[in-house]
Design a protein around this motif. Structure first.
Motif, PDB file in Angstrom:
ATOM      1  N   TYR A  12      15.526 -14.549  -3.869  1.00 30.14           N
ATOM      2  CA  TYR A  12      16.712 -15.060  -3.179  1.00 30.14           C
ATOM      3  C   TYR A  12      17.036 -14.282  -1.905  1.00 30.14           C
ATOM      4  CZ  TYR A  12      17.344 -17.397  -7.640  1.00 30.14           C
ATOM      5  OH  TYR A  12      17.134 -18.164  -8.768  1.00 30.14           O
ATOM      6  N   LEU A  13      16.515 -13.038  -1.818  1.00 27.90           N
ATOM      7  CA  LEU A  13      16.976 -12.150  -0.749  1.00 27.90           C
ATOM      8  C   LEU A  13      15.916 -11.760   0.281  1.00 27.90           C
ATOM      9  CD1 LEU A  13      19.240  -9.772  -2.892  1.00 27.90           C
ATOM     10  CD2 LEU A  13      19.951 -11.717  -1.470  1.00 27.90           C
ATOM     11  N   SER A  14      14.651 -11.748  -0.091  1.00 27.80           N
ATOM     12  CA  SER A  14      13.615 -11.399   0.884  1.00 27.80           C
ATOM     13  C   SER A  14      13.152 -12.658   1.615  1.00 27.80           C
ATOM     14  CB  SER A  14      12.424 -10.721   0.199  1.00 27.80           C
ATOM     15  OG  SER A  14      11.726 -11.636  -0.629  1.00 27.80           O
ATOM     16  N   ARG A  15      12.509 -12.455   2.758  1.00 27.21           N
ATOM     17  CA  ARG A  15      11.968 -13.595   3.494  1.00 27.21           C
ATOM     18  C   ARG A  15      10.760 -14.176   2.760  1.00 27.21           C
ATOM     19  NH1 ARG A  15      11.317 -10.376   7.919  1.00 27.21           N
ATOM     20  NH2 ARG A  15       9.179 -11.152   8.018  1.00 27.21           N
ATOM     21  N   GLU A  16      10.630 -15.483   2.766  1.00 27.16           N
ATOM     22  CA  GLU A  16       9.514 -16.137   2.084  1.00 27.16           C
ATOM     23  C   GLU A  16       8.174 -15.761   2.704  1.00 27.16           C
ATOM     24  OE1 GLU A  16       9.867 -20.321   1.472  1.00 27.16           O
ATOM     25  OE2 GLU A  16      11.922 -20.187   0.729  1.00 27.16           O
ATOM     26  N   ASP A  17       8.185 -15.381   3.964  1.00 31.93           N
ATOM     27  CA  ASP A  17       6.930 -15.022   4.640  1.00 31.93           C
ATOM     28  C   ASP A  17       6.710 -13.512   4.696  1.00 31.93           C
ATOM     29  OD1 ASP A  17       8.930 -14.375   6.412  1.00 31.93           O
ATOM     30  OD2 ASP A  17       7.956 -15.242   8.176  1.00 31.93           O
ATOM     31  N   SER A  18       7.354 -12.768   3.796  1.00 37.80           N
ATOM     32  CA  SER A  18       7.206 -11.302   3.772  1.00 37.80           C
ATOM     33  C   SER A  18       5.736 -10.914   3.618  1.00 37.80           C
ATOM     34  CB  SER A  18       8.020 -10.703   2.619  1.00 37.80           C
ATOM     35  OG  SER A  18       9.397 -10.916   2.804  1.00 37.80           O
ATOM     36  N   LYS A  19       5.297  -9.979   4.442  1.00 43.00           N
ATOM     37  CA  LYS A  19       3.880  -9.577   4.442  1.00 43.00           C
ATOM     38  C   LYS A  19       3.669  -8.133   3.978  1.00 43.00           C
ATOM     39  CE  LYS A  19       1.918 -13.262   6.512  1.00 43.00           C
ATOM     40  NZ  LYS A  19       3.100 -14.139   6.518  1.00 43.00           N
ATOM     41  N   VAL A  20       4.635  -7.240   4.289  1.00 44.26           N
ATOM     42  CA  VAL A  20       4.438  -5.810   4.034  1.00 44.26           C
ATOM     43  C   VAL A  20       5.475  -5.292   3.037  1.00 44.26           C
ATOM     44  CG1 VAL A  20       4.319  -3.500   5.057  1.00 44.26           C
ATOM     45  CG2 VAL A  20       3.535  -5.488   6.363  1.00 44.26           C
ATOM     46  N   LEU A  21       4.971  -4.690   1.951  1.00 44.53           N
ATOM     47  CA  LEU A  21       5.827  -4.033   0.956  1.00 44.53           C
ATOM     48  C   LEU A  21       5.624  -2.532   1.065  1.00 44.53           C
ATOM     49  CD1 LEU A  21       7.549  -3.881  -1.730  1.00 44.53           C
ATOM     50  CD2 LEU A  21       5.373  -4.122  -2.950  1.00 44.53           C
ATOM     51  N   VAL A  22       6.724  -1.792   1.208  1.00 50.07           N
ATOM     52  CA  VAL A  22       6.659  -0.331   1.148  1.00 50.07           C
ATOM     53  C   VAL A  22       7.253   0.110  -0.184  1.00 50.07           C
ATOM     54  CG1 VAL A  22       7.604   1.823   2.084  1.00 50.07           C
ATOM     55  CG2 VAL A  22       6.648   0.100   3.625  1.00 50.07           C
ATOM     56  N   ARG A  48       6.443 -12.726  -4.474  1.00 54.09           N
ATOM     57  CA  ARG A  48       6.141 -13.026  -3.073  1.00 54.09           C
ATOM     58  C   ARG A  48       4.626 -12.924  -2.842  1.00 54.09           C
ATOM     59  NH1 ARG A  48       9.798 -15.841  -2.072  1.00 54.09           N
ATOM     60  NH2 ARG A  48      11.798 -15.235  -1.171  1.00 54.09           N
ATOM     61  N   PRO A  49       3.880 -13.990  -3.169  1.00 52.11           N
ATOM     62  CA  PRO A  49       2.430 -13.965  -2.975  1.00 52.11           C
ATOM     63  C   PRO A  49       2.021 -13.834  -1.514  1.00 52.11           C
ATOM     64  CG  PRO A  49       3.153 -16.005  -4.091  1.00 52.11           C
ATOM     65  CD  PRO A  49       4.374 -15.219  -3.762  1.00 52.11           C
ATOM     66  N   SER A  50       2.982 -14.000  -0.593  1.00 51.54           N
ATOM     67  CA  SER A  50       2.688 -13.845   0.840  1.00 51.54           C
ATOM     68  C   SER A  50       2.419 -12.384   1.205  1.00 51.54           C
ATOM     69  CB  SER A  50       3.859 -14.365   1.677  1.00 51.54           C
ATOM     70  OG  SER A  50       5.065 -13.666   1.344  1.00 51.54           O
ATOM     71  N   LEU A  51       2.808 -11.445   0.343  1.00 50.73           N
ATOM     72  CA  LEU A  51       2.603 -10.020   0.626  1.00 50.73           C
ATOM     73  C   LEU A  51       1.112  -9.696   0.679  1.00 50.73           C
ATOM     74  CD1 LEU A  51       5.385  -8.536  -1.685  1.00 50.73           C
ATOM     75  CD2 LEU A  51       5.313  -8.310   0.810  1.00 50.73           C
ATOM     76  N   LYS A  52       0.681  -9.074   1.762  1.00 49.63           N
ATOM     77  CA  LYS A  52      -0.740  -8.775   1.945  1.00 49.63           C
ATOM     78  C   LYS A  52      -1.016  -7.291   2.157  1.00 49.63           C
ATOM     79  CE  LYS A  52      -1.903 -13.020   1.509  1.00 49.63           C
ATOM     80  NZ  LYS A  52      -2.392 -13.387   0.169  1.00 49.63           N
ATOM     81  N   ARG A  53       0.039  -6.507   2.338  1.00 52.22           N
ATOM     82  CA  ARG A  53      -0.146  -5.075   2.602  1.00 52.22           C
ATOM     83  C   ARG A  53       0.893  -4.292   1.809  1.00 52.22           C
ATOM     84  NH1 ARG A  53       0.940  -2.180   8.451  1.00 52.22           N
ATOM     85  NH2 ARG A  53      -0.020  -0.139   8.002  1.00 52.22           N
ATOM     86  N   VAL A  54       0.438  -3.319   1.033  1.00 50.75           N
ATOM     87  CA  VAL A  54       1.333  -2.470   0.239  1.00 50.75           C
ATOM     88  C   VAL A  54       1.111  -1.023   0.666  1.00 50.75           C
ATOM     89  CG1 VAL A  54       1.971  -1.667  -2.071  1.00 50.75           C
ATOM     90  CG2 VAL A  54       1.298  -4.064  -1.722  1.00 50.75           C
ATOM     91  N   ILE A  55       2.185  -0.375   1.122  1.00 50.62           N
ATOM     92  CA  ILE A  55       2.111   1.025   1.561  1.00 50.62           C
ATOM     93  C   ILE A  55       2.945   1.867   0.600  1.00 50.62           C
ATOM     94  CG2 ILE A  55       2.433   2.626   3.477  1.00 50.62           C
ATOM     95  CD1 ILE A  55       2.627   0.140   5.336  1.00 50.62           C
ATOM     96  N   ILE A  56       2.327   2.896   0.049  1.00 53.96           N
ATOM     97  CA  ILE A  56       3.004   3.733  -0.949  1.00 53.96           C
ATOM     98  C   ILE A  56       3.316   5.104  -0.336  1.00 53.96           C
ATOM     99  CG2 ILE A  56       2.817   4.816  -3.232  1.00 53.96           C
ATOM    100  CD1 ILE A  56       0.752   2.538  -3.886  1.00 53.96           C
ATOM    101  N   TRP A  57       4.583   5.522  -0.482  1.00 51.65           N
ATOM    102  CA  TRP A  57       4.999   6.851  -0.038  1.00 51.65           C
ATOM    103  C   TRP A  57       5.543   7.617  -1.233  1.00 51.65           C
ATOM    104  CZ3 TRP A  57       9.423   9.670  -0.554  1.00 51.65           C
ATOM    105  CH2 TRP A  57       9.505  10.866   0.189  1.00 51.65           C
ATOM    106  N   ASN A  58       5.208   8.873  -1.324  1.00 47.82           N
ATOM    107  CA  ASN A  58       5.745   9.744  -2.363  1.00 47.82           C
ATOM    108  C   ASN A  58       5.818  11.156  -1.811  1.00 47.82           C
ATOM    109  OD1 ASN A  58       6.460   9.768  -5.385  1.00 47.82           O
ATOM    110  ND2 ASN A  58       5.075  11.524  -5.213  1.00 47.82           N
ATOM    111  N   ARG A  59       6.790  11.927  -2.304  1.00 49.68           N
ATOM    112  CA  ARG A  59       6.894  13.320  -1.835  1.00 49.68           C
ATOM    113  C   ARG A  59       5.583  14.060  -2.062  1.00 49.68           C
ATOM    114  NH1 ARG A  59      12.606  13.617  -3.708  1.00 49.68           N
ATOM    115  NH2 ARG A  59      13.908  13.822  -1.853  1.00 49.68           N
ATOM    116  N   SER A  60       4.975  13.797  -3.232  1.00 48.74           N
ATOM    117  CA  SER A  60       3.652  14.352  -3.508  1.00 48.74           C
ATOM    118  C   SER A  60       2.608  13.355  -3.010  1.00 48.74           C
ATOM    119  CB  SER A  60       3.482  14.596  -5.015  1.00 48.74           C
ATOM    120  OG  SER A  60       2.117  14.730  -5.333  1.00 48.74           O
ATOM    121  N   VAL A  61       1.895  13.720  -1.954  1.00 50.42           N
ATOM    122  CA  VAL A  61       0.907  12.820  -1.351  1.00 50.42           C
ATOM    123  C   VAL A  61      -0.183  12.460  -2.362  1.00 50.42           C
ATOM    124  CG1 VAL A  61      -0.808  12.584   0.494  1.00 50.42           C
ATOM    125  CG2 VAL A  61       1.366  13.746   0.946  1.00 50.42           C
ATOM    126  N   GLY A  62      -0.551  13.415  -3.207  1.00 52.31           N
ATOM    127  CA  GLY A  62      -1.588  13.177  -4.205  1.00 52.31           C
ATOM    128  C   GLY A  62      -1.222  12.061  -5.167  1.00 52.31           C
TER     129      GLY A  62
END
Length: 347
Positions: free
Chosen positions: A140-150, A169-183
């Motif tokens: 209900y809240l994200s854009r239907e054409d969302s491509k990038v998930l962080v 959102r099957p339109s998502l094609k790129r997932v970027i993961i951030w964490n304090r511990s890079v490992g």
């Protein structure tokens, strides 16, 4: 001497009392899919939410450093004839033993007879229902054409949130993961790449610069225990959706006041306004008025409140969880397990 009527009623009782079933982690994972749980919450929440009673959770300190939490709920609706209790132990010192700090079981009863129906892995149930609540709100809240998930955070909830958001959102094609511990972020990237069922056409990567990747994200999902703001509101791009999952008390916050000020804020339920540090602090500081919370998840599903209004506005969804979604998730697990069991018996 017992009459035939007495005997038949006795036999009826015997044949209808089945032993409780135990649903472990593996069985629960094979029973639940993100798609089915999202759909179940979407159809069931508006119909039964008002009929589910859920008292404030009880917390008992079992030692100076550990606690037991009890989260009961029961339904007054004939379509949901259940009583449920989630039992959670919190032992933060377990990290030194290389064990999870939180363990949980969920017990489901028949609300008409009080009979125990099932005991299931409450930790896995919570991970699934939490991620699916976020994904349902995203519809209900994200854009239907969302491509990038962080994904901010790489703990136990992160892979579930990623998979649930990809489902919604099957339109998502790129997932970027951030964490304090890079490992940890790198390890989660590898884990996600190996999940063949969600890997089709999706690129997984990690980043060490959160502010930079937030600026390209269509959806930012946060699941951390942070007590300092991680997501800087000024960095969030127009049209983005911010999904805040981690905080559940006043001292915790995953974004700054600017993110709240810039966004239209929705909550999973009204408890978020008094429990979530991002909202409690923003309201106290006059950044947002309590009456400016745009609505809750049931409002969105029923269409009582409009979700995303255009492609440029920033939306925020803050969830703190509830016994209502616990019992609905447990219902789906139990009823699906019983159908599968019946099907195998017929075969």
């Amino acid at each position: 001497m017992a009459t035939s009527g007495d005997r038949s009623s006795t036999n009826l009782i015997k044949t209808t009392v089945a032993p409780p079933i135990f649903i472990d982690t593996v069985a629960l994972r094979s029973t639940l899919t993100y798609k089915n749980l999202i759909r179940h919450l979407q159809t069931s929440l508006p119909a039964v939410a008002s009929a589910i009673q859920s008292p404030i959770r009880q917390t008992h300190h079992t030692s100076p450093v550990s606690s037991l939490l009890l989260m009961p709920s029961w339904s007054l609706s004939p379509s949901l004839p259940y009583i449920g209790v989630k039992l959670v132990t919190h032992h933060p010192q377990n990290s030194s033993l290389n064990l999870p700090g939180i363990h949980a079981s969920y017990v489901l009863f028949n609300s008409l007879t009080g009979q125990t129906l099932a005991v299931m892995d409450g930790t896995e149930l919570t991970l699934h229902r939490t991620s699916c609540v976020s994904a349902l709100a995203s519809l209900y809240l994200s854009r239907e054409d969302s491509k990038v998930l962080v994904m901010v955070g790489a703990g136990s909830l992160a892979p579930h949130l990623i998979k649930a958001h990809l489902t919604a959102r099957p339109s998502l094609k790129r997932v970027i993961i951030w964490n304090r511990s890079v490992g940890k972020a790198t390890a989660l990237v590898e884990q996600m790449r190996n999940e063949v069922q969600i890997n089709k056409g999706v690129c997984f990567e990690s980043s060490g610069c959160l502010e930079e990747v937030v600026g390209v994200a269509d959806i930012v999902s946060c699941a951390t225990n942070s007590e300092t703001a991680l997501v800087i509101g000024a960095a969030v791009k127009a049209g983005a959706h911010l999904d805040l999952v981690g905080s559940f008390k006043e001292s915790m916050r995953e974004c700054d006041d600017e993110a709240i000020r810039r966004g239209r804020v929705f909550v999973d339920n009204d408890a978020a306004v008094v429990e979530a540090g991002e909202l409690v602090g923003a309201i106290e500081r006059g950044v947002i008025g309590r009456n400016e919370i745009a609505g809750n998840l049931v409002d969105l599903i029923k269409g009582d409140k409009v979700g995303r209004r255009n492609s440029n506005e920033i939306t925020v969804f803050k969830s703190v969880g509830s016994a209502v979604v616990d019992i609905l998730a447990a219902q789906l697990v139990y009823e699906t397990s019983m159908k599968d069991h019946h099907h195998h018996r017929l075969q």
